[in-house]
Design a protein around this motif. Structure first.
Motif, PDB file in Angstrom:
ATOM      1  N   GLY A   1       0.823  -1.203   0.000  1.00 35.81           N
ATOM      2  CA  GLY A   1       0.000   0.000   0.000  1.00 35.81           C
ATOM      3  C   GLY A   1       0.857   1.252   0.000  1.00 35.81           C
ATOM      4  N   TYR A   2       0.446   2.213  -0.802  1.00 41.40           N
ATOM      5  CA  TYR A   2       1.185   3.464  -0.920  1.00 41.40           C
ATOM      6  C   TYR A   2       0.232   4.629  -0.682  1.00 41.40           C
ATOM      7  CZ  TYR A   2       4.490   0.438  -3.329  1.00 41.40           C
ATOM      8  OH  TYR A   2       5.353  -0.569  -3.633  1.00 41.40           O
ATOM      9  N   GLY A   3       0.735   5.676  -0.129  1.00 42.19           N
ATOM     10  CA  GLY A   3      -0.085   6.871   0.034  1.00 42.19           C
ATOM     11  C   GLY A   3       0.172   7.802  -1.127  1.00 42.19           C
ATOM     12  N   LEU A   4      -0.757   7.834  -2.078  1.00 37.60           N
ATOM     13  CA  LEU A   4      -0.544   8.710  -3.236  1.00 37.60           C
ATOM     14  C   LEU A   4      -1.132  10.096  -3.012  1.00 37.60           C
ATOM     15  CD1 LEU A   4      -1.142   6.376  -6.308  1.00 37.60           C
ATOM     16  CD2 LEU A   4       0.919   6.773  -4.995  1.00 37.60           C
ATOM     17  N   VAL A   5      -2.109  10.191  -2.152  1.00 36.91           N
ATOM     18  CA  VAL A   5      -2.629  11.515  -1.781  1.00 36.91           C
ATOM     19  C   VAL A   5      -2.537  11.657  -0.271  1.00 36.91           C
ATOM     20  CG1 VAL A   5      -4.202  12.552  -3.426  1.00 36.91           C
ATOM     21  CG2 VAL A   5      -4.823  10.417  -2.347  1.00 36.91           C
ATOM     22  N   THR A   6      -1.634  12.445   0.170  1.00 39.13           N
ATOM     23  CA  THR A   6      -1.474  12.676   1.600  1.00 39.13           C
ATOM     24  C   THR A   6      -1.215  14.160   1.780  1.00 39.13           C
ATOM     25  OG1 THR A   6      -0.273  10.603   1.606  1.00 39.13           O
ATOM     26  CG2 THR A   6      -0.338  11.821   3.654  1.00 39.13           C
TER      27      THR A   6
END
Lengths: 659, 853
Positions: free
Chosen positions: A294-299
């Motif tokens: 899992g990656y945070g693309l909008v943070t």
């Protein structure tokens, strides 16, 4: 209840969710810019941005490096950056701490934590170069007639990183060159082999090489000439690539081949090292589990928080803070492992009779129980209440129609998941098949996800995204967006249930200007809106560090609406709409269908705005009653707290501003 | 029922302390760490008091001054009530806790209640309760009156004039709840065995009594206790905040621009569990303070029971330190950074020995500094950027929501939505504003457009970008706001393409293990169809199935579980003797796919498993992560791992990844006596199970029966159960696998077939002799199962097959003679034997006996 003004302070609220990932920031990032200084890199060309200036590729590369450094120094103050040049005859002055590098490679800036002086030095060099294009050639004389073996370049990179980079950091080399075939002459095979071997050494030292190849119309960059046989798939920036080398392998996808104008943009994509927030099993059904990351693309990117410094005379040092828990009555610090958890004991209770027969007695901040009994939970217990004893993972519950994912079912930002072959082989094909199926059927997945060991299980929608390239050369990756759904506890009912509706003619009048202000095929463009508050803050921070004066007027807020364009396109139509509104019958209703039951309405309270304005102009506002002032302020969404004098002042201020 | 006003309530608890309440009662406790059943014996009174205490704790939790309660006990040794004082009678009824807002002392006072030797009459208590409440509320007519009676119904009741009491209650509008200890309940499905006549009569009476009360209910204590854990949503009415909706330049081109007064309120707002208070044992005297926790428990035996241990609530305090005495050369900065990390660790409590700065052996010379001496500033890399205010001047902004433009809703990217949603309403006080606002919303709705807008909540505040979407309801129009990311908020990571694979020669690949085949795509399509939830919910009024899962019924498990746990620990004095009961079923209702859907999708899932052949990659090194986060593995690790792609060779997928149990595991097996090891071992198996095997019978094993995996203390390497992809029995633990499958009951044929195959496989392997005993065991169990489950032919065929294999070359003569050694008990199943178990066999009794000779 909090005073009204406090309610307005919602901006101040800290989003706890963001803090969750702070542990990731703990890992430091090291970038070594490795820039080619050959003749062709230093050949002067028309500057893509400024007319009448001539710059070279080297200039552009260094400028991009400065921009990246400026960004890094704020985002990751603990990160280190260095610049190494190759194909130059300039020699590295050998010092006590620095290893001698291979011939014709030069460590311009050894790896070190960034600071204002380092960046300023480079900026000065570039400023000089803009004035006098020969500056760079003098500073870094290009190697004539031959090239440094790439093997030597990689070896030097290795040494530079070894000298300066902390062991635990993510280490990357940004390789910038325009030469697609450095070893075309005789003996090329041997040079290729040595390049490959040294690159493997570099990889084994935990360094990834991210190449940025400069391609020009006259001289298109062809990776197959040299680099595809040198760059092994194992040296990918992408940490989850795992192609069998014996396979007709796939080319590493982190290669960027771009025009020089896009170099900075390309580097920006790569600037933040790609780090997965979590790697968990994704269970599709009993016996069918794949691995995903899992990656945070909008943070939300926040301003850095201030730190406390201590003046040590010669320098400023950051003070580290430590939180301790103390038993106040005893002034004794309690070890973390001995802390137990319970509920508030409430207000101090006066114990009327001290019969001492009670099983547990509560006095002030103390709860007494017989020895051997424990009315409190351990940290482990507390965690199990939060996780419901689930292990981290994503569990598929089923599928629903895409239309079931409502606009308002949102509570925080999404994550992006991508398959991980390293934990479950076959993850990619399964994942890919699932995306295709859901896209085709216009479905979304419903999952229960627990991504970290001490998080709360959350229901999420799984929104498939197919791979799609846009015009700017950016490709939306294939994967799923994991959108957390609100719980029943998070959903608030509509506050207003009844209001006056517009007539069709008024609606049509509004439609006219909405049509004019619509962007065809447009969407929300995140790239067009850099956060002005953040940029304003960072600009001041930079000025403060550079000991320069900050000029607020030079700041441009790109998020402001394009007023002129709006008026040009729709001004007249809005005027028409306003006329229609003035004639709107529905709006003439005097009695408004509202009001909470029980609120007693006083007779003839409302005073017309025009009337108040005239009182304001004749400075006779003081004649108004407090409730009238409050009504007026309330209708203008102004605070209604305070004494009459304050209210008067507030009304006056409002008229001042809305003259 | 009209909406109740929160608070303004007096609840009277009438508690039975008659002798029968002192009887012990066995209560179920949540399963222990090994999923074993646990029970505990407490008195009926203690059990019933839990309900009272939970109710009172709720009042304490809500903290309303107008939420009051009083406690009256009946069956008390003394008599102390207002009716008795005035008129006599009403013996053994005692006003135990006068009506007041409850606090923690109320709870501890309840703990002191004990059953007595005297019977009390519940009707007396009800009358006293009504009267006491009425006196207290003499001048507060509007308050809500509630009476809760707790009894086991074992005491005699004087049934005289009870109708008059009911009339009185109805006239005062008192609501009555009777909580009976082990009362029969149709709703809850509880019937007490061996009920006494007295209790039967009394229960019947209570039901009759309640039927006459306007607002009454009678229930059983167990149900009441469970209901206290039911999640209930705290309805929060969002406050309306005023702001302005603007378009264009209202200052200089006012006639071509507009500014509407609007109100905003929250549409979604994240609720979080209440935070816990921290406590620790207060060390009272030097003797105690020198002893650790274990010692304290030991002391229990020696010391008198009056010994108490005090838990003190802790306060948080921040301290600041600075590193001193480091060499001030260039490297110093880097070094300091490293130390930062140590400190971080320390805060996590991992690094105990460097806890106190005063300790001499500390490597970094930390010096405590007072907060007053500190200066605020920012770090610009290694450069210090002073900023005494803690923030730089903010950008000048103007309050309001500015519309920037519109776009079509179909282009909206849902995944960009950043956070909580807000409603935007027209000014409720102005018809004109409402009409204007409504026209915009409706026009947008008609066009299916979304607005891009910039929101500033207060002059000078940082702005946010977002979108406004129109909502048209029956009687009102509004906009919904969702915050969208700034350029800075979007991370553009590159990911390898899943479809577009290019080899080094620059050729596009169409076939690759990463690319799903047509067959795999079809299997997935079928699976997606089978797992559809659109018709998996309850039926609506018209009998149509509704979609399963509704956000409005999905409760935040952690919020409600935490609340339940907080209530529980406030009312019990020892958590190990009286652990937290399990969560309310309502909290978990969406945790598993509905059974119907699982059943429907079983075949599709099997097909997916067969064609996709996903396999867990054995971990090379077990890494224990200290920080407890399920972090992605480091890049470096992955580089070292050999990422083999077994699916490259589809035919090879029958090959087992690991054949024999790893040495670690053998050890674990060997020391089964050691309960802890066993526990972990079992846990491991179960975990593996979840992943690998139970697929064949997804619905057969309801969640409840399997223990939830407790958080692993360390990540031990996972053991490959050695299951071939299409087999449900592995070669690592064949018997355990088999037993589990048989227990689930629906794939017997497959299990028998697979175990038979596995036994032959193992027996034919070289060096299998060390597993002979295990194999014999397997065979014995297999035969037994075959006999009972009518798989007789399968057994007989297997045995013949085994004989052939063992006796031919290369074979395993040794094993076959061992089998023969067991004798008749392992031979072919004869017709005679089969008949006894309701089956048939083609083998005669003599044929069976002779088979081994």
């Amino acid at each position: 209840m909090a005073p009204y003004d406090d309610w307005n302070a919602i901006d101040e609220e800290e989003d706890e969710e963001l803090q969750d990932y702070s542990y990731l920031e703990g890992k430091r990032d090291v970038i070594l810019f490795c820039i080619d200084c050959s003749e062709s890199m230093q050949e002067l060309r028309e500057d893509p941005n400024y007319e009448d200036t001539k710059t070279c590729h080297l200039f552009a590369a260094l400028e991009a490096a400065v921009q990246i450094q400026k960004k890094k120094v704020i985002v990751g103050p603990n990160d280190s950056v260095g610049i190494m040049l190759f194909n130059t005859t300039r020699k590295t002055a050998t010092t006590r701490i620095q290893s001698e590098l291979k011939k014709n490679t030069f460590a311009y800036q050894p790896i070190s934590p960034l600071g204002a002086p380092t960046i300023q030095e480079l900026i000065r060099l570039l400023d000089d170069a803009r004035e006098d294009p020969e500056t760079l050639r003098k500073a870094f004389p290009p190697l004539q007639g031959k090239r440094v073996p790439m093997g030597d370049v990689f070896t030097s990179c290795n040494w530079v990183l070894r000298d300066g980079a902390p062991k635990t950091a993510t280490k990357r080399v940004f390789l910038i060159t325009d030469e697609d075939n450095p070893h075309s002459g005789p003996g090329s095979q041997q040079l290729i082999t040595s390049a490959r071997t040294t690159l493997i050494d570099l990889t084994q030292a935990g360094v990834t090489v991210e190449p940025f190849f400069i391609s020009t119309p006259d001289n298109p960059f062809d990776v197959t000439k040299f680099y595809s046989s040198v760059l092994l798939p194992t040296n990918l920036a992408d940490d989850d690539e795992d192609v069998d080398p014996s396979d007709p392998s796939v080319l590493p996808e982190s290669i960027s081949i771009s025009r020089i104008e896009d170099l900075l943009a390309q580097m920006r994509f790569h600037e933040v090292p790609k780090r997965a927030h979590y790697s968990v099993p994704f269970k599709l059904g009993e016996g069918l589990t794949i691995g995903v990351k899992g990656y945070g693309l909008v943070t939300e990117q926040k301003k850095g928080s201030y730190k406390y410094f201590v003046d040590l005379g010669d320098r400023m040092e950051v003070a580290t803070s430590r939180t301790v828990y103390v038993d106040e009555a005893r002034e004794a610090e309690v070890e973390k492992t001995k802390i137990l958890y319970g509920t508030s004991l409430g207000e101090t209770v006066a114990v009327e009779d001290d019969e001492d027969e009670d099983d547990s007695r509560i006095e002030g901040m103390i709860r007494e129980v017989p020895i051997g009994k424990r009315p409190f939970y351990t940290a482990e217990d507390i965690r199990s209440f939060r996780t419901m004893n689930l292990e981290p993972g994503i569990k598929l519950l089923g599928f629903k129609d895409r239309s079931e994912l409502a606009f308002e079912d949102n509570i925080r930002h999404s994550h992006f998941i991508y398959p991980d072959e390293m934990t479950y082989s076959g993850s990619k094909r399964t994942f890919s098949a699932l995306i295709k199926s859901l896209v085709k059927k216009k479905k979304i997945g419903l999952v229960l996800s627990l991504t970290r060991r001490n998080a709360t299980p959350v229901f999420c929608a799984l929104l498939p995204q197919e791979e799609k390239a846009d015009e700017a050369g950016w490709t939306d990756p294939a994967g799923f967006h994991l959108i957390p759904l609100p719980f029943a506890d998070d959903i608030r009912a509509a506050t207003v249930t009844k209001a006056v509706r517009a007539s069709d003619s008024l609606k049509d009048a509004a439609r006219a200007w909405i049509d004019k202000l619509s962007v065809k095929n447009g969407a929300y463009p995140p790239d067009s809106y850099p956060n002005p508050a953040l940029a304003y803050h960072n600009a001041q921070l930079e000025a403060s560090a550079f000991r320069e004066e900050f000029d607020p007027d030079s700041f441009e807020d790109l998020t402001l609406p394009k007023i002129e364009m709006i008026h040009k396109r729709a001004g007249a139509l809005m005027k028409t709409w306003k006329v229609a509104l003035a004639h709107e019958e529905a709006a003439d209703i005097v009695d408004i269908p509202e009001k909470v039951a029980g609120t007693k309405r006083k007779a003839e309270v409302s005073v017309d705005e025009a009337e108040i304005r005239s009182m304001y102009e004749s400075s006779s506002l003081g004649k108004m009653r407090v409730d009238q002032l409050k009504d007026f302020l309330r209708s203008k969404s102004q605070p209604v707290s305070g004494k009459k004098a304050e209210l008067l002042e507030r009304v006056a201020t409002w008229f001042d501003e809305h003259a | 029922m009209p909406a109740e006003r929160a608070g303004y309530t007096v609840t009277m608890f009438l508690i039975d302390t008659s002798p029968s309440m002192g009887k012990l009662r066995t209560v179920q406790l949540p399963p222990g760490p090994n999923n074993e059943e646990r029970t505990s014996e407490i008195t009926r009174l203690e059990w019933a008091l839990q309900f009272v205490k939970l109710k009172i704790q709720e009042m304490i939790y809500n903290g309303r001054k107008t939420d009051q309660c009083g406690v009256i006990v009946f069956g008390s040794e003394d008599t102390n009530n207002i009716i008795n004082e005035q008129n006599g009678g009403y013996e053994n009824v005692s006003d135990y806790i006068p009506i007041a807002q409850p606090n923690a002392a109320t709870l501890s006072k309840l703990d002191a209640l004990k059953a007595t030797d005297i019977y009390g009459d519940p009707l007396d208590a009800i009358i006293v309760g009504i009267h006491t409440q009425a006196v207290h509320l003499a001048s507060k007519k509007t308050w809500t009156r509630k009476i809760v009676l707790i009894t086991d119904g074992e005491s005699p009741i004087e049934l005289e004039d009870w109708e008059a009491t009911v009339d009185k209650m109805n006239s005062l509008n008192v609501s009555m709840t009777i909580v009976g200890v082990d009362f029969d309940s149709e709703n809850f499905g509880y019937v007490e065995a061996n009920k006494t006549e007295m209790k039967k009569t009394n229960e019947a009476f209570f039901h009759e009594f309640i039927s006459k009360v306007d607002n009454g209910i009678v229930g059983t204590c167990e149900e009441a206790l469970q209901e206290t854990a039911r999640p209930d949503i705290k309805q929060t009415k969002s406050a309306l905040m005023g702001t302005l909706l603007r378009l264009g330049d209202v200052d200089t081109k006012a006639d071509e621009a507009f500014e509407l007064v609007v109100k905003t309120s929250k549409c979604t707002a994240m609720s979080r569990p209440k935070s816990w208070k921290k406590f620790a044992v207060r060390e009272t005297n030097p003797r105690e303070s020198s002893q650790d926790e274990d010692a304290e428990i030991d002391m229990e035996d020696d010391k008198a029971e009056t010994a108490k241990v005090a838990y003190a609530q802790l306060k948080m305090r921040s301290e600041y330190y600075v590193e001193q005495g480091g060499e001030a050369d260039a490297e110093d900065d880097v070094k300091m950074e490293d130390d930062d990390e140590i400190l971080l660790d320390k805060r996590k409590g991992k690094d105990k020995e460097v806890r106190l700065p005063s300790e001499e052996e500390n490597t970094p010379h930390l010096e405590k500094v007072e907060r007053e001496e500190l200066i605020r500033g920012f770090k610009y890399g290694t450069t210090y950027a002073p900023c005494p205010d803690g923030q730089f001047p903010r950008l000048n902004t103007r309050k309001g929501i500015d519309i920037c433009g519109f776009f079509l809703a179909k282009n909206f990217r849902r995944e960009l939505s950043m956070g909580e949603i807000q409603y935007v309403w027209a000014d409720p006080n102005s018809a004109k504003q409402q009409a204007a606002f409504s026209s915009i919303v409706q026009a947008m709705y008609e066009k299916d457009a979304i607005a891009i807008a910039r929101w500033v909540t207060k002059d000078g505040m940082d702005c946010k970008m977002g979108v406004l979407t129109p909502v048209v309801w029956d009687e009102v129009d509004c906009l919904l706001w969702a915050q969208m990311p700034f350029a800075d908020d979007v991370r553009k990571y590159t990911f390898a393409s899943l479809d577009h694979l290019v080899n080094k020669k620059g050729e596009v690949l169409t076939e690759h293990p990463f690319i799903p085949t047509e067959e795999q795509l079809d299997a997935m399509d079928n699976f997606v169809d089978a797992m559809d939830l659109m018709d998996a919910g309850d039926k609506d009024e018209e009998g149509n199935r509704t979609p399963w899962f509704d956000t409005l019924e999905s409760y935040n498990p952690s919020v409600h579980r935490t609340k339940q746990a907080m209530f529980h620990c406030a009312v019990v004095s020892d958590l190990s003797a009286n652990p937290l009961p399990p969560p309310h079923p309502e909290l978990l209702k969406y945790f598993d796919t509905p059974k119907r859907v699982l059943k429907r999708s079983r075949d599709a899932l099997e097909e997916c498993k067969n064609v996709l052949k996903v396999k867990q990659v054995p971990k090379k090194v077990a890494r224990t992560r200290k920080d407890g986060h399920a972090l992605a593995q480091d890049e470096d690790d992955n580089l070292l791992l050999e990422g083999k792609e077994p699916s490259l060779h589809h035919d090879m997928s029958q090959i087992q990844i690991s054949e024999a149990p790893s040495p670690d595991n053998v050890k674990a097996k060997a020391s089964v006596e050691n309960s802890e090891t066993e526990e972990e071992d079992e846990e491991e198996e179960l975990l593996l199970d979840k992943v690998k095997k139970r697929a064949t019978s997804p619905s057969a094993a309801p969640r409840k029966n399997q223990p939830l995996p407790t958080p692993a203390r360390s990540m031990s390497p996972e053991i490959d159960p050695g299951r071939a992809p299409d087999r449900i029995i592995g070669s690592t633990y064949p018997l355990a696998d088999f037993k589990k499958n048989i227990a689930q009951g629906d794939v017997v044929t497959k299990a028998v077939e697979d175990l038979a195959a596995v036994i032959i496989e193992i027996a034919m392997r070289p060096f299998s002799s060390r597993r002979h005993t295990e194999l014999i065991e397997c065979m014995q169990f297999l035969r037994e199962t075959a006999l009972l489950e009518d798989e007789i032919d399968a057994w007989n065929a297997f045995l013949v097959n085994l004989k052939d294999k063992c006796t031919s070359e290369p074979g395993n003569q040794e094993f076959w003679s061992e089998v023969k050694g067991v004798g008749r008990g392992l031979s072919l199943i004869s017709n005679k034997e089969a008949k006894q178990n309701g089956g048939t066999s083609k083998v005669s009794e003599s044929g069976s006996i002779n088979f081994f000779s």
